[in-house]
Design a protein around this motif. Structure first.
Motif, PDB file in Angstrom:
ATOM      1  N   SER A  17       0.996  -1.879  -2.247  1.00 40.93           N
ATOM      2  CA  SER A  17       0.120  -1.390  -1.188  1.00 40.93           C
ATOM      3  C   SER A  17      -0.858  -0.370  -1.760  1.00 40.93           C
ATOM      4  O   SER A  17      -0.548   0.351  -2.714  1.00 40.93           O
ATOM      5  CB  SER A  17       0.936  -0.756  -0.061  1.00 40.93           C
ATOM      6  OG  SER A  17       1.557   0.434  -0.501  1.00 40.93           O
ATOM      7  N   GLY A  56      -3.337  -3.721  -2.322  1.00 41.33           N
ATOM      8  CA  GLY A  56      -4.012  -3.492  -1.056  1.00 41.33           C
ATOM      9  C   GLY A  56      -5.146  -2.492  -1.196  1.00 41.33           C
ATOM     10  O   GLY A  56      -5.381  -1.941  -2.273  1.00 41.33           O
ATOM     11  N   THR A 165       6.967  -0.912  -2.455  1.00 46.78           N
ATOM     12  CA  THR A 165       6.618  -0.055  -1.325  1.00 46.78           C
ATOM     13  C   THR A 165       7.082   1.376  -1.593  1.00 46.78           C
ATOM     14  O   THR A 165       7.500   1.719  -2.690  1.00 46.78           O
ATOM     15  CB  THR A 165       7.278  -0.575  -0.030  1.00 46.78           C
ATOM     16  OG1 THR A 165       8.692  -0.377  -0.111  1.00 46.78           O
ATOM     17  CG2 THR A 165       6.995  -2.055   0.172  1.00 46.78           C
TER      18      THR A 165
END
Length: 245
Positions: A17, A56, A165
């Motif tokens: 991310s 991301g 994560t």
């Protein structure tokens, strides 16, 4: 003790991310954090695993957030895609500085700064031991980088999709808000969808289910976590077609 027991995966896609790259800063790219992730990636490449990467863009701009503030959704999503290109270039720089050959391929052609996404070329880079970073999502609005990661994992014929994560697996609720949240060691794809666990978009989970590619969720914040999880060690959650006993 044979090597395959430690390294069961031949080729993996790592989804990170954008928020992870912020480190402890409120916005943007924290150089030290990027360097730490790059060191983890180097260990994987040195172990012989072929690695591709999707990052991301939420640390710079998130399309859905822009749309929520009144922007037209397609325009906001394209801005988010450009943010992922910035993150990809930052990661490429960090990897190249420590000797890891890397290519960035963008779903939105921008030949001055990176290659266009070409599936066969990307596969060739991986076969040569290069890390390939896929940027600009799928190149289309209304699709997240989770869906892009699932799509590229399927196209590259990856053995698994690793999602790094800030938490060490999938929980029944947000462990940062609910101390009673239960962490799962294993889950079935349908469990994730039925329980609406939101670790990835439903479309991404469905794509992984249809292609029988396991999803491995772990915390990428600790140095060495990626290699440990790749060896089947450390704390993580595996989503596959096999239900837990």
């Amino acid at each position: 003790m044979s090597e395959p027991q430690h390294r069961p995966y031949r080729r993996v896609l790592l989804k990170v991310s954008g928020e992870v790259l912020m480190g402890d800063t409120p916005y943007g790219i924290d150089t030290k954090t990027v360097e730490s992730v790059a060191e983890d990636i180097r260990e994987i490449v040195q172990s012989g695993v072929e690695l591709c990467l999707v990052i991301g863009g939420g640390n710079i701009f998130r399309g859905m957030a822009g749309a929520a503030k009144g922007m037209e959704r397609s325009s906001a999503d394209y801005m988010g895609m450009l943010a992922t290109v910035m993150n990809a270039l930052a990661m490429q720089d960090a990897l190249e500085r420590i000797g890891v050959s890397t290519r960035v391929q963008s779903a939105i052609p921008m030949a001055t700064v990176c290659e266009p996404y070409i599936r066969r070329r990307a596969q060739r880079h991986l076969e040569k031991g290069r890390v390939v970073i896929f940027a600009a999502g799928t190149g289309n609005p209304f699709f997240t980088t989770d869906t892009a990661a699932a799509l590229r994992a399927a196209e590259m014929q990856c053995d698994a999709l690793f999602k790094g994560t800030s938490v060490d697996g999938i929980y029944s609720a947000d462990p940062k808000k609910d101390p009673e949240a239960k962490r799962y060691d294993t889950l079935d794809y349908m469990d994730v969808l039925a329980k609406d666990l939101r670790v990835m978009d439903a479309s991404a989970v469905a794509l992984m289910r249809d292609n029988n590619i396991p999803i491995v969720v772990f915390s990428i914040k600790g140095r060495g976590n990626l290699l440990n999880v790749l060896k089947g060690q450390g704390t993580h959650t595996v989503v596959s077609g096999v239900r837990a006993a």
